[in-house]
Motif scaffolding. Sequence first.
Motif, PDB file in Angstrom:
ATOM      1  N   THR A 174      35.012  30.090  40.145  1.00 46.40           N
ATOM      2  CA  THR A 174      34.298  31.289  39.683  1.00 46.40           C
ATOM      3  C   THR A 174      34.849  31.871  38.388  1.00 46.40           C
ATOM      4  N   THR A 175      35.890  31.226  37.839  1.00 45.23           N
ATOM      5  CA  THR A 175      36.491  31.736  36.605  1.00 45.23           C
ATOM      6  C   THR A 175      35.467  31.741  35.469  1.00 45.23           C
ATOM      7  N   GLN A 182      29.049  34.484  40.334  1.00 47.54           N
ATOM      8  CA  GLN A 182      30.192  34.278  41.241  1.00 47.54           C
ATOM      9  C   GLN A 182      29.743  34.312  42.684  1.00 47.54           C
ATOM     10  N   ARG A 183      28.953  35.347  43.006  1.00 44.98           N
ATOM     11  CA  ARG A 183      28.498  35.516  44.393  1.00 44.98           C
ATOM     12  C   ARG A 183      27.574  34.366  44.790  1.00 44.98           C
ATOM     13  N   THR A 203      42.230  28.790  43.380  1.00 45.21           N
ATOM     14  CA  THR A 203      42.074  30.083  42.702  1.00 45.21           C
ATOM     15  C   THR A 203      43.429  30.777  42.553  1.00 45.21           C
ATOM     16  N   LEU A 208      39.160  36.593  46.045  1.00 43.14           N
ATOM     17  CA  LEU A 208      38.202  35.526  46.350  1.00 43.14           C
ATOM     18  C   LEU A 208      38.603  34.661  47.521  1.00 43.14           C
TER      19      LEU A 208
END
Length: 266
Positions: A174-175, A182-183, A203, A208
Amino acid sequence: MDKKPLFKLREVSFGYRQGEPVFSNLSLEIMPGESVCILGANGAGKSTLLKMLAGLVFPFAGGLEAFEEQLTEKRMENDRFAQEYHRRVGFVFQNPDAQLFTTRVWDEIAFGPLQLGLSPEEITTRVEDVIKMLSISSLKDRSPYHLSQGEKKKVAIASVLVMNPQVLILDEPTTGLDPKTQRWLVELILELNHNGRTIITSTHDLNLVHLLADRVLLLSEDHRLVYDGPSQKVLANRRLLASVNLIDEYSHTHDQGQHTHLYVHG
Ligand SMILES: Nc1ncnc2c1ncn2[C@@H]1O[C@H](COP(=O)(O)OP(=O)(O)O)[C@@H](O)[C@H]1O
Ligand SMILES: [Mg+2]
């Protein structure tokens, strides 16, 4: 049930340069159908461990088993073996630019299936299916290079999912993505896991971890596996998180006097 591990590392040592080991005597197992998140500060070895599982780097000592077979550089030199391995174990790089190389999204996604020698009809069906699944049909004819970071990530994921991998490895997935993307990605990961895929993510984002996986492998800054267990439990262990530099110990003064608070890195 008598399930066998999908990945088995037994006292693995690895380094990029001789005399500078990243991992020494690293042992762990990952079972089929699990969702596992590798947690650690920058430089802890998350990407290196993921690359080892993906068959992109190889231990210089110890045993690495995948699908109940030894995974070695020698075996990976066999093109058929390598192609089949990379089909079964999909790898999504942290930076999608490292992965995209054609001038049209459709061709990008079709590349893997083409390499497999599937029929044109089969390729079209697979590509269209994954485009639909990820809702990216408006990107089909665009150049991957001119997309936003989130769109690039979707195309990179599509080009891996189109191979129908058994295992999906996503490095810091998600970076660089906006909150909505992201969701979306976290939900996709959960859905893929629910449908039987083994998911391995990494991560350094403590917010997260519990969304990505039930099980956490925590790497210290000196690349040791210091925790392997439920994500909720590691998140509650502030002392352990501080020791691996994922939270900062921070002193400040209240009316009541001196306190020490622990803050999560931003
Ligand atoms: N290609 C490389 N060549 C040499 N050293 C590397 C390379 N990639 C990573 N390293 C080193 O290996 C260690 C682990 O890095 P990495 O796996 O990228 O950590 P993370 O993904 O947790 O940030 C670091 O000390 C890093 O400097
Ligand atoms: Mg990394």
